[in-house]
Structure formats: structure tokens, C-alpha cells
Motif scaffolding. Structure first.
Motif, PDB file in Angstrom:
ATOM      1  N   CYS A   8      -4.130  -2.839 -11.183  1.00 41.62           N
ATOM      2  CA  CYS A   8      -3.998  -4.264 -10.833  1.00 41.62           C
ATOM      3  C   CYS A   8      -5.077  -5.091 -11.525  1.00 41.62           C
ATOM      4  O   CYS A   8      -6.064  -4.565 -12.033  1.00 41.62           O
ATOM      5  N   ASP A   9      -4.889  -6.405 -11.496  1.00 38.63           N
ATOM      6  CA  ASP A   9      -5.833  -7.309 -12.159  1.00 38.63           C
ATOM      7  C   ASP A   9      -7.065  -7.610 -11.320  1.00 38.63           C
ATOM      8  O   ASP A   9      -8.121  -7.951 -11.852  1.00 38.63           O
ATOM      9  N   ASP A  10      -6.928  -7.538 -10.009  1.00 35.77           N
ATOM     10  CA  ASP A  10      -8.046  -7.828  -9.115  1.00 35.77           C
ATOM     11  C   ASP A  10      -7.745  -7.171  -7.777  1.00 35.77           C
ATOM     12  O   ASP A  10      -6.720  -6.505  -7.609  1.00 35.77           O
ATOM     13  N   VAL A  11      -8.659  -7.351  -6.832  1.00 32.16           N
ATOM     14  CA  VAL A  11      -8.511  -6.777  -5.502  1.00 32.16           C
ATOM     15  C   VAL A  11      -8.456  -7.883  -4.454  1.00 32.16           C
ATOM     16  O   VAL A  11      -9.035  -8.958  -4.645  1.00 32.16           O
ATOM     17  N   LEU A  12      -7.763  -7.609  -3.365  1.00 32.10           N
ATOM     18  CA  LEU A  12      -7.771  -8.457  -2.183  1.00 32.10           C
ATOM     19  C   LEU A  12      -8.569  -7.677  -1.146  1.00 32.10           C
ATOM     20  O   LEU A  12      -8.130  -6.624  -0.670  1.00 32.10           O
ATOM     21  N   ILE A  13      -9.750  -8.162  -0.830  1.00 35.05           N
ATOM     22  CA  ILE A  13     -10.700  -7.396  -0.028  1.00 35.05           C
ATOM     23  C   ILE A  13     -10.439  -7.619   1.456  1.00 35.05           C
ATOM     24  O   ILE A  13     -10.366  -8.760   1.927  1.00 35.05           O
ATOM     25  N   VAL A  14     -10.304  -6.503   2.176  1.00 35.27           N
ATOM     26  CA  VAL A  14     -10.066  -6.513   3.621  1.00 35.27           C
ATOM     27  C   VAL A  14     -11.297  -5.953   4.315  1.00 35.27           C
ATOM     28  O   VAL A  14     -11.803  -4.887   3.939  1.00 35.27           O
ATOM     29  N   ARG A  15     -11.789  -6.689   5.303  1.00 33.73           N
ATOM     30  CA  ARG A  15     -12.949  -6.239   6.072  1.00 33.73           C
ATOM     31  C   ARG A  15     -12.576  -6.217   7.547  1.00 33.73           C
ATOM     32  O   ARG A  15     -12.079  -7.225   8.072  1.00 33.73           O
ATOM     33  N   TYR A  48      -9.126  -7.511   8.404  1.00 35.15           N
ATOM     34  CA  TYR A  48      -8.770  -8.902   8.102  1.00 35.15           C
ATOM     35  C   TYR A  48      -9.000  -9.228   6.634  1.00 35.15           C
ATOM     36  O   TYR A  48      -9.982  -8.806   6.025  1.00 35.15           O
ATOM     37  N   VAL A  49      -8.094 -10.011   6.083  1.00 31.52           N
ATOM     38  CA  VAL A  49      -8.181 -10.440   4.685  1.00 31.52           C
ATOM     39  C   VAL A  49      -9.362 -11.387   4.521  1.00 31.52           C
ATOM     40  O   VAL A  49      -9.620 -12.241   5.379  1.00 31.52           O
ATOM     41  N   THR A  50     -10.080 -11.236   3.403  1.00 28.51           N
ATOM     42  CA  THR A  50     -11.209 -12.121   3.110  1.00 28.51           C
ATOM     43  C   THR A  50     -10.935 -12.888   1.805  1.00 28.51           C
ATOM     44  O   THR A  50     -10.357 -13.960   1.823  1.00 28.51           O
ATOM     45  N   ASP A  51     -11.338 -12.315   0.677  1.00 28.38           N
ATOM     46  CA  ASP A  51     -11.256 -12.959  -0.638  1.00 28.38           C
ATOM     47  C   ASP A  51     -10.841 -11.931  -1.681  1.00 28.38           C
ATOM     48  O   ASP A  51     -10.743 -10.736  -1.391  1.00 28.38           O
ATOM     49  N   TYR A  78      -2.611 -21.322   4.378  1.00 30.85           N
ATOM     50  CA  TYR A  78      -3.618 -20.803   5.304  1.00 30.85           C
ATOM     51  C   TYR A  78      -4.631 -19.960   4.525  1.00 30.85           C
ATOM     52  O   TYR A  78      -4.251 -19.107   3.719  1.00 30.85           O
ATOM     53  N   THR A  79      -5.903 -20.204   4.797  1.00 29.92           N
ATOM     54  CA  THR A  79      -6.975 -19.444   4.166  1.00 29.92           C
ATOM     55  C   THR A  79      -7.698 -18.628   5.228  1.00 29.92           C
ATOM     56  O   THR A  79      -7.798 -19.067   6.388  1.00 29.92           O
ATOM     57  N   PRO A  80      -8.171 -17.443   4.901  1.00 29.56           N
ATOM     58  CA  PRO A  80      -8.864 -16.639   5.909  1.00 29.56           C
ATOM     59  C   PRO A  80     -10.029 -17.390   6.548  1.00 29.56           C
ATOM     60  O   PRO A  80     -10.821 -18.030   5.848  1.00 29.56           O
ATOM     61  N   SER A  81     -10.115 -17.315   7.869  1.00 36.45           N
ATOM     62  CA  SER A  81     -11.167 -18.035   8.580  1.00 36.45           C
ATOM     63  C   SER A  81     -12.531 -17.380   8.410  1.00 36.45           C
ATOM     64  O   SER A  81     -13.555 -18.017   8.646  1.00 36.45           O
ATOM     65  N   VAL A  82     -12.549 -16.108   8.000  1.00 38.46           N
ATOM     66  CA  VAL A  82     -13.819 -15.426   7.747  1.00 38.46           C
ATOM     67  C   VAL A  82     -13.796 -14.869   6.320  1.00 38.46           C
ATOM     68  O   VAL A  82     -13.562 -13.676   6.111  1.00 38.46           O
ATOM     69  N   PRO A  83     -14.004 -15.733   5.324  1.00 36.62           N
ATOM     70  CA  PRO A  83     -14.019 -15.262   3.936  1.00 36.62           C
ATOM     71  C   PRO A  83     -15.330 -14.547   3.636  1.00 36.62           C
ATOM     72  O   PRO A  83     -16.288 -14.619   4.425  1.00 36.62           O
ATOM     73  N   LEU A  84     -15.388 -13.881   2.513  1.00 40.89           N
ATOM     74  CA  LEU A  84     -16.668 -13.306   2.081  1.00 40.89           C
ATOM     75  C   LEU A  84     -17.638 -14.424   1.721  1.00 40.89           C
ATOM     76  O   LEU A  84     -18.833 -14.329   2.001  1.00 40.89           O
ATOM     77  N   LEU A  85     -17.114 -15.476   1.088  1.00 38.25           N
ATOM     78  CA  LEU A  85     -17.948 -16.612   0.690  1.00 38.25           C
ATOM     79  C   LEU A  85     -17.198 -17.903   0.990  1.00 38.25           C
ATOM     80  O   LEU A  85     -16.025 -18.037   0.636  1.00 38.25           O
ATOM     81  N   LYS A  86     -17.871 -18.822   1.633  1.00 40.35           N
ATOM     82  CA  LYS A  86     -17.272 -20.133   1.880  1.00 40.35           C
ATOM     83  C   LYS A  86     -17.468 -20.973   0.615  1.00 40.35           C
ATOM     84  O   LYS A  86     -18.480 -21.639   0.429  1.00 40.35           O
TER      85      LYS A  86
END
Length: 198
Positions: free
Chosen positions: A111-118, A121-124, A139-147
Motif C-alpha cells: 500500500c501507499d500509506d497506513v491508516l493507524i489504529v490505536r 480507534y482510527v487516528t491518522d 467525520y474526522t477521528p476525535s482522537v487523532p495522533l496530531l491535531k
């Protein structure tokens, strides 16, 4: 001493979302280094009017601005994402050290990139915030890795909403968008079938 960075989009002689970058930079200085006064990011950038094409400005700082660099920018193509779990990755501040994100990115396979789950829950992704389309709303994840600064701007404009998005909920969405300071909302827009490992 830890170093931090701001990545600022400059195009048409304009530095985009500068107040959001200043706010994040000053919050980082306060919370991570205990500094009551911020740094003058506008003065550090200088005159950007000569930059007509999309340019990435990379500002590295700690207690002072350590470097300001300008690079021509081209969007890295992203056509597919692999869901990758990492319950320990922490990028709540925009650290100059991206090794935790790079380790996630290295697991992308074909794949070209990753969708990181912590913690389920989905983050970034490794480079961008994300938003998912359902019933005409984004809708964007309410707890991203970086705001991110683009994320903050889109929330303020009411173009996206926050939601807890469990990895098991991804099938409810029809499309996703990747965005960050350099990538405007809508430039990377993918169908959900582009996400592997759901």
C-alpha cells in the motif's frame, strides 16, 4: 532537548493558516518546555511573497527557531492504505523526530500509506489527518495522533465534525479524505475500498 517543527504551506506568496501554526507552536512551547512567551513565527518566515508555486516551509524549533527551510512541494500519490495497529504510538505534539510514524509507515506492505489504529480507534495516516464520508457529512477521528492545523481550520469552518471512529465502524463510510497543512481538503479523496485490512 526535544525539537519540534511546523510545516507551513506557502502558495501564491501567502503562508496558509498561519494563526493556527502560531497557536500550536506557542501551545507546544508552553506545555512541553514551560515557556510563557512564544516565538515570533511570522518574523522567522520573513517575506514569502516570492514563493508562487506550492512550497513547503519547514520550521524547526525548541526554545528558539533553529532552522527555516523552503522546498518545492508535490503531493505524494496515495491510492491505498493499510490498517495498522499501534497502541503505543504518540505524536500529540509535532516532534521533529518522526521515528514512531516512520515505523508505522514501514509496515504498509504494497500500500501507499497506513491508516493507524490505536486502542481500536482510527487516528491518522503517517502524514495526514483523515475524514470519512457518511450520509453527506465528513467525520474526522476525535482522537487523532496530531491535531493538525488544516484539521483545526476545517472544524472551525464546520466542514468536518469529530467522531469516535472504531476500526469496525469503517464499513459505515463511503469515502475518505487525507489532508494536512500541505494538502487541502479534497485533493486526496478515495473510496473506502482503498483501505485494506478492515
Amino acid at each position: 532537548m526535544e525539537q519540534f517543527l511546523e510545516t507551513i504551506r506557502i502558495e501564491g506568496g501567502v503562508a496558509f493558516h498561519l494563526p493556527y501554526h502560531v497557536r500550536r507552536m506557542n501551545e507546544t512551547l508552553s506545555r512541553k518546555l514551560g515557556l510563557a512567551e512564544g516565538l515570533d513565527l511570522v518574523a522567522a518566515l520573513g517575506d514569502v511573497s516570492a514563493f508562487r508555486q506550492r512550497t513547503r516551509c519547514r520550521v524547526v524549533y525548541d526554545r528558539a527557531v533553529r532552522s527555516v527551510e523552503f522546498f518545492p512541494y508535490r503531493i505524494r500519490p496515495v491510492k491505498s492504505l493499510l490498517v495498522v495497529g499501534d497502541d503505543h504510538v504518540d505524536y500529540g505534539f509535532k516532534y521533529a523526530d518522526r521515528s514512531a510514524l516512520d515505523a508505522c509507515f514501514a509496515r504498509r506492505g504494497e500500500c501507499d500509506d497506513v491508516l493507524i489504529v490505536r486502542d481500536g480507534y482510527v487516528t491518522d495516516t503517517s502524514i495526514a489527518n483523515v475524514a470519512f464520508l457518511k450520509d453527506g457529512a465528513w467525520y474526522t477521528p476525535s482522537v487523532p495522533l496530531l491535531k493538525g492545523t488544516m484539521r483545526a481550520s476545517l472544524l472551525d469552518e464546520g466542514r468536518i465534525c469529530e467522531a469516535h471512529i472504531a476500526v469496525d465502524d469503517l464499513r459505515q463510510y463511503s469515502r475518505l479524505r487525507l489532508f494536512n497543512a500541505m494538502i487541502p481538503f479534497g485533493e486526496i479523496d478515495l473510496p473506502m475500498r482503498s483501505v485494506w485490512g478492515v
